[in-house]
Scaffold this motif. Structure first.
Motif, PDB file in Angstrom:
ATOM      1  N   GLY A   1       0.799  -1.223   0.000  1.00 38.44           N
ATOM      2  CA  GLY A   1       0.000   0.000   0.000  1.00 38.44           C
ATOM      3  C   GLY A   1       0.830   1.271   0.000  1.00 38.44           C
ATOM      4  O   GLY A   1       0.475   2.268   0.640  1.00 38.44           O
ATOM      5  N   LEU A   2       1.942   1.263  -0.736  1.00 37.83           N
ATOM      6  CA  LEU A   2       2.874   2.394  -0.730  1.00 37.83           C
ATOM      7  C   LEU A   2       2.960   3.081  -2.088  1.00 37.83           C
ATOM      8  O   LEU A   2       2.766   2.451  -3.135  1.00 37.83           O
ATOM      9  CB  LEU A   2       4.276   1.917  -0.334  1.00 37.83           C
ATOM     10  CG  LEU A   2       4.427   1.262   1.050  1.00 37.83           C
ATOM     11  CD1 LEU A   2       5.861   0.808   1.240  1.00 37.83           C
ATOM     12  CD2 LEU A   2       4.006   2.213   2.161  1.00 37.83           C
ATOM     13  N   ASP A   3       3.260   4.365  -2.048  1.00 40.46           N
ATOM     14  CA  ASP A   3       3.617   5.087  -3.261  1.00 40.46           C
ATOM     15  C   ASP A   3       5.043   4.705  -3.643  1.00 40.46           C
ATOM     16  O   ASP A   3       5.806   4.190  -2.813  1.00 40.46           O
ATOM     17  CB  ASP A   3       3.547   6.604  -3.038  1.00 40.46           C
ATOM     18  CG  ASP A   3       2.146   7.083  -2.691  1.00 40.46           C
ATOM     19  OD1 ASP A   3       1.183   6.342  -2.968  1.00 40.46           O
ATOM     20  OD2 ASP A   3       2.020   8.191  -2.122  1.00 40.46           O
ATOM     21  N   ILE A   4       5.392   5.003  -4.890  1.00 41.23           N
ATOM     22  CA  ILE A   4       6.769   4.764  -5.342  1.00 41.23           C
ATOM     23  C   ILE A   4       7.512   6.087  -5.396  1.00 41.23           C
ATOM     24  O   ILE A   4       7.010   7.075  -5.947  1.00 41.23           O
ATOM     25  CB  ILE A   4       6.785   4.057  -6.706  1.00 41.23           C
ATOM     26  CG1 ILE A   4       6.533   2.557  -6.504  1.00 41.23           C
ATOM     27  CG2 ILE A   4       8.104   4.279  -7.436  1.00 41.23           C
ATOM     28  CD1 ILE A   4       6.622   1.721  -7.742  1.00 41.23           C
ATOM     29  N   LEU A   5       8.709   6.101  -4.790  1.00 38.95           N
ATOM     30  CA  LEU A   5       9.545   7.302  -4.790  1.00 38.95           C
ATOM     31  C   LEU A   5      10.730   7.066  -5.728  1.00 38.95           C
ATOM     32  O   LEU A   5      11.608   6.252  -5.433  1.00 38.95           O
ATOM     33  CB  LEU A   5      10.050   7.593  -3.377  1.00 38.95           C
ATOM     34  CG  LEU A   5      10.897   8.859  -3.213  1.00 38.95           C
ATOM     35  CD1 LEU A   5      10.078  10.105  -3.525  1.00 38.95           C
ATOM     36  CD2 LEU A   5      11.466   8.947  -1.799  1.00 38.95           C
ATOM     37  N   PRO A   6      10.770   7.757  -6.883  1.00 37.40           N
ATOM     38  CA  PRO A   6      11.871   7.530  -7.836  1.00 37.40           C
ATOM     39  C   PRO A   6      13.108   8.368  -7.523  1.00 37.40           C
ATOM     40  O   PRO A   6      13.012   9.563  -7.264  1.00 37.40           O
ATOM     41  CB  PRO A   6      11.256   7.946  -9.182  1.00 37.40           C
ATOM     42  CG  PRO A   6      10.188   8.927  -8.830  1.00 37.40           C
ATOM     43  CD  PRO A   6       9.728   8.635  -7.431  1.00 37.40           C
ATOM     44  N   MET A   7      14.266   7.713  -7.533  1.00 39.41           N
ATOM     45  CA  MET A   7      15.559   8.388  -7.455  1.00 39.41           C
ATOM     46  C   MET A   7      16.309   8.090  -8.745  1.00 39.41           C
ATOM     47  O   MET A   7      16.339   6.938  -9.184  1.00 39.41           O
ATOM     48  CB  MET A   7      16.380   7.896  -6.262  1.00 39.41           C
ATOM     49  CG  MET A   7      15.812   8.221  -4.909  1.00 39.41           C
ATOM     50  SD  MET A   7      16.935   7.667  -3.570  1.00 39.41           S
ATOM     51  CE  MET A   7      16.016   8.232  -2.127  1.00 39.41           C
ATOM     52  N   CYS A   8      16.895   9.101  -9.328  1.00 37.85           N
ATOM     53  CA  CYS A   8      17.657   8.918 -10.573  1.00 37.85           C
ATOM     54  C   CYS A   8      19.117   9.271 -10.303  1.00 37.85           C
ATOM     55  O   CYS A   8      19.432  10.387  -9.881  1.00 37.85           O
ATOM     56  CB  CYS A   8      17.085   9.798 -11.685  1.00 37.85           C
ATOM     57  SG  CYS A   8      17.679   9.356 -13.337  1.00 37.85           S
TER      58      CYS A   8
END
Length: 502
Positions: free
Chosen positions: A430-437
């Motif tokens: 039940g989590l959002d996705i946090l993108p790191m580039c």
């Protein structure tokens, strides 16, 4: 190029990477218009340097719209013309210049090959290796090329099959010795020699070439006088190679070895005699509690920040950017492209509340395996579904779960295929996705190299992808594919910006 869309994308890429075209010309009235117009099909930013032409070249150039003309009355040679063209391009904010000859022997349709090479080897001097098979050349021309190749190898220790080609991409911000450049066409050899001495990578790519019939060729090469001058130049360069070039090469190699050994010894000492003993004593003395494990994460967090933000990696500049809407106190599934062993420490600077899914090698590592295991990082070889209960418990404690969707480090730093595991976790937890580039970790410590390189490491944290946004993307496979395309686009933008000064 296949169609207008491809050409439009090429022109956008040239602008994004600050690449222009420089065409030096002297008395090429029969070919210059066609060469410039053919080049305009692929590039909008063209600098034509009229090197004191006495024919109709100047008049012809003034009839062509949307080009930058640099001209002067007295003919001073190709080396001087290149120098003027490069300086004008630098004044206009360009980082790279593709040079091609005005006599029509080079195909502007090969420009995309130089752009691709520039993306693969940012900061390198790219040399177009001509396909001379079945090309009718004079014996003197063939000998001159072999002669030049030999002495270039002697002076730099590097082999190139074609040092006489004028079709090249120069990293003009990195060129050394412009003020000392000779004025004639042997200046192109000088530029490569100086560049090599100062650590500029030199790469060859195959290109096509056209040689018109002998009676139609325009040449300003004077065999006796020019060959004597080139021979004298090579003598001077060989002497300079002994007293200047070779010491520079040895110093640069020695510094790279020193940086690597220093970093390795610092890492081993830090892990074996500071962090690991402290963690072992802290965990083993008394009862192991949740608070103890949370404090262990804080220790890793502060150690990572010390290494990346204060001690630093020798030869590497580190920077980061965090979007305004990011809240690290809220658990996420964190995804990041995977480039090198440096990736974890780059990410750990943001929050102590981060758990990594690791491979078996990291889990059993003799230097920091104990720390990884006690910090509750989880080995992916046990399977994502089997990990869910443990990960759910960590999420309840406020931890984010960090995953590398590619599953393995990239040799070339290109974004590989994304697996579906991260998106499966996001839905089930039940989590959002946090993108790191991440940029540069794989260039500073390449997968195929044991030695550190100088470079820039940059990591960017974007706004979270919400559960609703993920659902709109479709299945796990479609989510993985969509996010991979986003990463490819974002990573390319970052490369284009940073590699103008590579």
């Amino acid at each position: 190029m296949k169609n207008r869309d491809d050409i439009a994308k090429l022109k956008e890429m040239l602008k994004a990477r600050a690449i222009c075209v420089v065409i030096p010309t002297y008395n090429n009235e029969g070919t210059i218009a066609q060469v410039v117009r053919d080049t305009q099909k692929f590039c909008d930013d063209i600098f034509v340097v009229n090197d004191g032409s006495t024919d109709a070249t100047s008049h012809i150039l003034r009839q062509i719209e949307n080009i930058n003309i640099v001209e002067y009355e007295q003919n001073k040679g190709k080396g001087y013309a290149l120098k003027r063209g490069f300086r004008k391009a630098l004044e206009c904010g360009f980082a790279y210049a593709i040079t091609l000859d005005a006599d029509g022997q080079h195909y502007p349709s090969d420009i995309p090959l130089f752009v691709d090479a520039n993306k693969e080897f940012p900061g390198a001097l790219i040399v177009g290796e001509r396909n001379l098979k079945d090309v009718q050349r004079t014996k003197g021309s063939g000998f001159a090329n072999k002669f030049s190749n030999f002495w270039f190898c002697v002076q730099t220790g590097k082999n190139l099959a074609d040092t006489q080609t004028g079709y090249r991409l120069y990293p003009i911000k990195k060129l050394v010795g412009l003020s000392m450049l000779t004025s004639r066409y042997e200046a192109e050899l000088e530029l490569m020699v100086f560049a090599s001495w100062h650590g500029v990578e030199i790469k060859s790519i195959p290109i096509n070439v056209y040689y018109p019939p002998k009676e139609e060729r325009v040449t300003h090469f004077r065999p006796g006088k020019d060959f004597a001058r080139i021979s004298l130049l090579n003598v001077v360069l060989c002497l300079l190679a002994l007293v200047y070039g070779l010491p520079l090469r040895l110093l640069r190699w020695g510094m790279r070895v020193f940086r690597t050994l220093f970093s390795l010894l610092f890492f081993c000492f830090f892990m074996l005699f500071v962090i690991t003993p402290m963690a072992w004593l802290y965990i083993k003395i008394g009862k192991t509690t949740t608070k103890k494990r949370d404090n262990l994460h804080k220790l890793i967090y502060h150690a990572s920040r010390f290494v990346m933000l204060h001690a630093g990696i020798p030869g590497a500049k580190f920077s980061c950017k965090i979007a305004d809407g990011v809240d690290f106190d809220k658990p996420h599934v964190i995804i990041c492209n995977h480039q090198s062993h440096l990736d974890l420490v780059c990410q750990l600077i943001f929050t102590p509340k981060m758990i990594f899914l690791t491979n078996d090698w990291v889990w059993k590592n003799p230097f920091y395996g104990f720390l990884i295991r006690e910090a509750e990082f989880y080995p992916v070889n046990k399977g994502i579904e089997a990990a869910l209960p443990k990960l759910a418990e960590l999420v309840k404690r406020g931890y984010s779960i960090a995953v590398y969707p590619e599953g393995t480090r990239s040799k070339t730093c290109k974004i590989g295929r994304f697996h579906q595991g991260a998106f499966f976790l996001a839905e089930n937890l039940g989590l959002d996705i946090l993108p790191m580039c991440l940029y540069g970790a794989g260039k500073v410590l390449p997968k195929t190299s044991l030695l550190l390189k100088k470079g820039q490491i940059y990591i960017e944290v974007d706004n979270p992808i919400t559960r609703a946004e993920l659902s709109n993307m479709g299945s796990y496979m479609e989510q993985a594919s969509t996010m991979r395309e986003w990463y490819r686009s974002r990573y390319e933008d970052i490369c284009n910006k940073i590699e103008q000064d590579a």
